[in-house]
Structures are given as C-alpha cells and as structure tokens.
Design a protein around this motif. Structure first.
Motif, PDB file in Angstrom:
ATOM      1  N   VAL A 277     114.038  78.627  83.255  1.00 17.93           N
ATOM      2  CA  VAL A 277     113.962  77.244  83.726  1.00 17.93           C
ATOM      3  C   VAL A 277     113.503  77.200  85.179  1.00 17.93           C
ATOM      4  N   GLY A 278     114.111  78.026  86.024  1.00 10.68           N
ATOM      5  CA  GLY A 278     113.763  78.018  87.438  1.00 10.68           C
ATOM      6  C   GLY A 278     112.321  78.397  87.700  1.00 10.68           C
ATOM      7  N   ASN A 279     111.803  79.380  86.949  1.00 11.28           N
ATOM      8  CA  ASN A 279     110.443  79.861  87.191  1.00 11.28           C
ATOM      9  C   ASN A 279     109.367  78.894  86.717  1.00 11.28           C
ATOM     10  N   LEU A 280     109.610  78.227  85.594  1.00 12.92           N
ATOM     11  CA  LEU A 280     108.584  77.375  85.010  1.00 12.92           C
ATOM     12  C   LEU A 280     108.770  75.902  85.369  1.00 12.92           C
ATOM     13  N   PHE A 281     109.816  75.609  86.125  1.00 10.52           N
ATOM     14  CA  PHE A 281     110.129  74.219  86.473  1.00 10.52           C
ATOM     15  C   PHE A 281     108.966  73.544  87.189  1.00 10.52           C
ATOM     16  N   PRO A 288     100.512  66.492  84.187  1.00 13.94           N
ATOM     17  CA  PRO A 288     100.177  65.060  84.142  1.00 13.94           C
ATOM     18  C   PRO A 288     101.017  64.271  83.142  1.00 13.94           C
ATOM     19  N   ASP A 289     101.438  64.904  82.030  1.00 11.34           N
ATOM     20  CA  ASP A 289     102.201  64.186  81.015  1.00 11.34           C
ATOM     21  C   ASP A 289     103.704  64.230  81.260  1.00 11.34           C
ATOM     22  N   VAL A 290     104.127  64.833  82.394  1.00 13.14           N
ATOM     23  CA  VAL A 290     105.561  64.895  82.710  1.00 13.14           C
ATOM     24  C   VAL A 290     105.834  64.187  84.031  1.00 13.14           C
ATOM     25  N   GLY A 291     105.565  64.863  85.152  1.00 11.78           N
ATOM     26  CA  GLY A 291     105.836  64.259  86.452  1.00 11.78           C
ATOM     27  C   GLY A 291     104.607  63.763  87.167  1.00 11.78           C
ATOM     28  N   ALA A 292     103.418  64.293  86.772  1.00  8.79           N
ATOM     29  CA  ALA A 292     102.142  63.886  87.379  1.00  8.79           C
ATOM     30  C   ALA A 292     102.204  63.972  88.898  1.00  8.79           C
ATOM     31  N   MET A 293     102.490  65.178  89.412  1.00 13.13           N
ATOM     32  CA  MET A 293     102.598  65.361  90.858  1.00 13.13           C
ATOM     33  C   MET A 293     102.039  66.726  91.248  1.00 13.13           C
ATOM     34  N   THR A 294     101.895  66.959  92.556  1.00 13.64           N
ATOM     35  CA  THR A 294     101.435  68.256  93.037  1.00 13.64           C
ATOM     36  C   THR A 294     102.573  69.273  92.941  1.00 13.64           C
ATOM     37  N   VAL A 350     111.659  61.305  81.303  1.00 13.92           N
ATOM     38  CA  VAL A 350     112.796  61.732  80.475  1.00 13.92           C
ATOM     39  C   VAL A 350     112.827  63.255  80.385  1.00 13.92           C
ATOM     40  N   ALA A 351     111.683  63.866  80.110  1.00 15.79           N
ATOM     41  CA  ALA A 351     111.610  65.331  80.012  1.00 15.79           C
ATOM     42  C   ALA A 351     111.930  65.967  81.363  1.00 15.79           C
ATOM     43  N   MET A 352     111.412  65.375  82.435  1.00 19.78           N
ATOM     44  CA  MET A 352     111.633  65.937  83.769  1.00 19.78           C
ATOM     45  C   MET A 352     113.115  65.901  84.138  1.00 19.78           C
ATOM     46  N   TRP A 353     113.767  64.752  83.943  1.00 11.85           N
ATOM     47  CA  TRP A 353     115.162  64.634  84.350  1.00 11.85           C
ATOM     48  C   TRP A 353     116.088  65.415  83.419  1.00 11.85           C
ATOM     49  N   ALA A 354     115.688  65.590  82.168  1.00  7.49           N
ATOM     50  CA  ALA A 354     116.482  66.430  81.265  1.00  7.49           C
ATOM     51  C   ALA A 354     116.471  67.870  81.750  1.00  7.49           C
ATOM     52  N   LEU A 355     115.291  68.346  82.203  1.00  6.75           N
ATOM     53  CA  LEU A 355     115.211  69.718  82.706  1.00  6.75           C
ATOM     54  C   LEU A 355     116.000  69.861  84.000  1.00  6.75           C
ATOM     55  N   ILE A 356     115.979  68.857  84.852  1.00  2.00           N
ATOM     56  CA  ILE A 356     116.769  68.891  86.078  1.00  2.00           C
ATOM     57  C   ILE A 356     118.256  68.959  85.748  1.00  2.00           C
ATOM     58  N   ALA A 357     118.680  68.207  84.731  1.00  2.89           N
ATOM     59  CA  ALA A 357     120.098  68.131  84.371  1.00  2.89           C
ATOM     60  C   ALA A 357     120.665  69.460  83.899  1.00  2.89           C
ATOM     61  N   VAL A 358     119.804  70.356  83.389  1.00  2.62           N
ATOM     62  CA  VAL A 358     120.328  71.624  82.880  1.00  2.62           C
ATOM     63  C   VAL A 358     120.967  72.442  84.003  1.00  2.62           C
ATOM     64  N   GLY A 359     120.565  72.206  85.257  1.00  2.00           N
ATOM     65  CA  GLY A 359     121.186  72.909  86.383  1.00  2.00           C
ATOM     66  C   GLY A 359     122.674  72.629  86.470  1.00  2.00           C
ATOM     67  N   GLY A 409     102.440  76.868  74.223  1.00  2.00           N
ATOM     68  CA  GLY A 409     102.583  75.719  75.104  1.00  2.00           C
ATOM     69  C   GLY A 409     103.814  75.831  75.984  1.00  2.00           C
ATOM     70  N   LEU A 410     103.685  75.342  77.217  1.00  2.00           N
ATOM     71  CA  LEU A 410     104.771  75.449  78.189  1.00  2.00           C
ATOM     72  C   LEU A 410     106.014  74.697  77.711  1.00  2.00           C
ATOM     73  N   GLN A 411     105.839  73.494  77.179  1.00  3.79           N
ATOM     74  CA  GLN A 411     106.989  72.701  76.761  1.00  3.79           C
ATOM     75  C   GLN A 411     107.708  73.348  75.579  1.00  3.79           C
ATOM     76  N   ALA A 412     106.963  73.860  74.619  1.00  3.52           N
ATOM     77  CA  ALA A 412     107.569  74.499  73.448  1.00  3.52           C
ATOM     78  C   ALA A 412     108.330  75.759  73.820  1.00  3.52           C
ATOM     79  N   SER A 413     107.947  76.399  74.931  1.00  4.79           N
ATOM     80  CA  SER A 413     108.610  77.652  75.323  1.00  4.79           C
ATOM     81  C   SER A 413     110.079  77.438  75.667  1.00  4.79           C
ATOM     82  N   PHE A 414     110.473  76.206  75.981  1.00  3.03           N
ATOM     83  CA  PHE A 414     111.871  75.937  76.326  1.00  3.03           C
ATOM     84  C   PHE A 414     112.793  75.949  75.106  1.00  3.03           C
TER      85      PHE A 414
END
Length: 446
Positions: A277-281, A288-294, A350-359, A409-414
């Motif tokens: 999670v930490g490495n691929l976060f 673009p389809d998740v957080g759309a940021m740098t 939703v996907a972004m905050w779910a991944l954050i919540a796992v911490g 795919g990156l998302q499926a790897s989780f």
C-alpha cells in the motif's frame, strides 16, 4: 500501617529511580523508532521519483523495496550475534552509524546516478535498521513489568508512525517538489538533463538524514541506558534438542507454541500488505481516474495514510487495556479487508479515501502480532522475537504486487492486500491462542 524501615525506604527510592531511568530510556528509544519509521517510509516517496529517473516498470520499482526487506532476512541473525558480543547499547550505536553510511552512499548514487548503487545503499540502510529492530523491540519489552509490555510497544511504535507520517511531507517538499518529474503531469517524458537533475535532488535530503543519525548515535553512546539483567537475556537452562540438524530444528521447543508458529507468517504476510500500500499509494492516487493530481500532491496525501497509523496505535493501546488484544486485532483486520475491497471496486475520491483509511486499520497490526506471538514463550522469548523480526522480510514480496500491477492493472493488484488482511483475521481469532504457555520472564532484575 507498619513503619517504613530504612531498607524499605531505600527500596522505594530505588524503585522510583528505576522508573525514572526507564522513562528516560523509553523516551530516547522512541527517537529510534521515529527515525527508522521516517527512513523506511521516505522510500514511499522515493519510489515514484526513481521510477521517473530510471524509467522503471512497476516491478523494477518494487524491487527497490524488496531489496530493503531482504536485508531483514539476511541481517537478523548476524545482528543477534553482534548484540550478544557487544551488548545492546553499542549495537544501537552501530546500527545508527551503518544507517548513516548508507545515507551517504545514497548521495553517491544520486551524483552518478546509478540504479545498482541505489539498491546496494538501500540494503546497507536496511541492515542498520534491522540491527536496531533486533535490539530495540525486545529491550522495550523487558524494561518494565511484563504485563505492560504490549502497551509499551504499541506506544513506542506510535512514534514510529509519527516518523512515517512526517516522512512523506519531507519527501514531497525536498524531493518531489524540487524535481521536474514530481511536478509534471502523468505521462510527461523527461529529457536526459532533467533526469540527471531529478536524480541529484535526493542528495540534500540524505545528507540531512545522515547528519541526524550521527548526532543520535553520539547521544545514545553517552546515555546511561539501564543494563539488561539476567532475566532479560537468554535463559540457557532450556535444554537444547539433540540429534541431526534437521531433528534439532524439527524438535525445537519453539514449535510447540501455536501463537509463534502462526505469528511468524502473520508478520510476514502483514508486511506484504503494509508495504504494498505504501509503495503504490502515490502512483495510484495520482491516476486521472482516482485523484487526478501530480505525484507531489499525492505524496502529501500519503501523510494521511501514515498519520492514521499513528492515531490508530494510540487508540488501540487504550482499547487493549480493557479488551483482549486478539479481538481488537480481528476487528482492525476486518476493517482493513473492507476498505481494500472498496479500493479495488470503486474509483475517484471513494477509492482514494478507502486506501487512505487502511492506514488506520493497519496501525496496531505489527506491535499486536509481535506481542501475541511472544506471549507465553518464557525463556524462549528471545529466540521467538528473533524469528518475528526476521519475518519482516515479508515486505520483500511487494515485488509480487508490482508484477500484478504490471500485468493485471494497478488497482486490481490490491486484491493481494485484501487477501493478506484475511490471514491476519485468522491469526487474531485462532492462531494467536497460546499453547504450552510458559511463565513470563521477570524483568525486575534489570
């Protein structure tokens, strides 16, 4: 009330003095937990940076983290031997100096730049952290009452989480924020000159890290840490098994303890989840389809992931004063499974905050599995602790998730992360129950 004799008064004064010394020692040791948490997670920021500099695949980038955790496997036994030879305090100092040498080596790797030297220097830094882990975790467990060992370790590990929380901000500011790759949008192709400039941007951060490590080594070398008494050292009265090497291994009394036998793979498997999670976060959140940021902006959100781990450890430490640690671990692991499934099947915020919540849900897992794993080992605690620390090498298998990300795919790897959480649930509810439990070692002799 009977009068207090001079002998009793002396004992009380001594007890107060011991308590003060333990408190000071724990405060200093907390800085070690902070530093190795900080340096470990700085890799979470470093990976997307190196992926851009060296044009790496997800597998090659994950291999960087794998080398880091392979060091736990190879360095754990030599670390234990070194501690036996020179003692805990000198080993802590040695570990810090090894880490400082590796940090300076990262400066060399950045100046060339060289992917190969980067791998070697990360292995050196991780070997120093391994020495700190092997020395500090059992030390924290024994300087004080055995019944509060779990609470102490969770609280000190909260400082580790503080380091992991601040590291992404440090990395985003001094690494990603100062590079072309870190501030560019996804898909931007860098020129060779830009790649070289980006590679050299890590020189200043690692120079600062090396300086802090050297200062900390000097402080610990001069600090009067409480000596570990006979009760805290290996008890050699345990009869060793006889026969061939295989028979001695198979008949070792450690394997009679179910909580340790299932605890070693629990640490191993949990590390796959946490490090993956930490490495691929950053790569996931910046899509673009998740957080759309740098990647620089995504690196700042990584702070929330590790901040959740710090908060969760404080909460878990308090809750476990009244609720069985195994039950608390099971609840947290189920929560982690749920948010990882949400990460896989959803998109956008939703996907972004779910991944954050796992911490938050990952927070108590390592210290709680560790303390459940050594529960009831008695004189075998030292050897059991060594096996659990060696299991941190499970983080090396993060390369498997990198492979899955490249091919499926990156998302499926989780999905791999979600499966890991289910094993922790199994361990919490069944595998952690002690068998052939022995009396806890008395630490009063410290």
């Amino acid at each position: 009330m009977p009068p207090v004799t001079s002998g009793t008064a002396a004992q009380i004064d001594n007890a107060h003095g011991q308590t003060a010394r333990y408190g000071s020692a724990l405060s200093l040791l907390a800085t070690l937990f902070f530093m190795w948490g900080f340096i470990t997670v700085i890799n979470g920021t470093l990976l997307p940076h190196l992926r851009s500099v060296f044009d790496l695949s997800y597998f090659q980038a994950a291999l960087i983290e794998s080398v880091w955790f392979i060091a736990y496997f190879f360095a754990s036994i030599p670390a234990a031997k070194l501690i036996e030879r020179i003692g805990y305090q000198k080993s802590l100092v040695t570990g810090l100096l090894i880490m400082a040498a590796g940090a300076l080596g990262m400066v060399l790797a950045a100046s060339i730049p060289s992917y190969g030297i980067t791998l070697i220097m990360l292995f050196v830094i991780a070997s120093g952290i391994t020495l700190l882990q092997v020395a500090a975790n059992p030390y924290v467990a024994v300087i004080g009452k055995p019944e509060t060992a779990s609470s102490r370790l969770n609280l000190v590990q909260a400082m580790n989480s503080a380091g992991t929380m601040l590291a992404p901000m440090f990395g985003a500011w001094l690494i990603l924020g100062r590079t072309k790759g870190g501030t560019a949008t996804a898909g931007t192709v860098l020129t060779p000159a830009e790649r070289l400039a980006d590679a050299q941007s890590v020189m200043l951060p690692y120079l600062l890290v090396a300086a802090v490590l050297v200062v900390l080594a000097v402080v610990i070398a001069r600090f009067p840490l409480p000596a570990m008494g006979a009760a805290a050292r290996r008890v050699r009265s345990v009869e060793a098994p006889v026969g061939s090497a295989f028979q001695r291994f198979w008949n070792h009394p450690l394997w009679q303890h179910r909580n340790l036998v299932w605890g070693v793979p629990a640490i191993f498997i949990y590390l796959i989840a946490e490090i993956g999670v930490g490495n691929l976060f950053v790569n996931f959140v910046s899509r673009p389809d998740v957080g759309a940021m740098t990647t620089e902006q995504a690196g700042r959100y990584l702070t929330l992931l590790w901040g959740g781990m710090m908060v969760g450890r404080f909460i878990g430490s308090a809750v476990m004063q009244k609720v069985d640690a195994g039950i608390v671990l099971a609840v947290f692991a189920l929560g982690a499974f749920v948010v990882m499934v949400i990460t896989v099947v959803s998109s956008g915020p939703v996907a972004m905050w779910a991944l954050i919540a796992v911490g938050l849900f990952h927070s108590i897992m390592f210290p709680t599995i560790f303390t459940l794993g050594i529960r009831g080992l008695g004189a075998l605690t030292e050897e059991g602790s060594g096996l659990l620390i060696m299991a941190i090498a499970g983080g090396a298998l993060v390369a498997v998730q990198g492979y899955l990300a490249d091919h499926y795919g990156l998302q499926a790897s989780f999905i791999l992360t979600a499966v890991c959480e289910l094993y922790v649930v199994f361990y919490a509810l069944w595998g952690s129950r002690p068998t052939h439990a022995l009396p806890d070692a008395d630490a009063a002799g410290l």
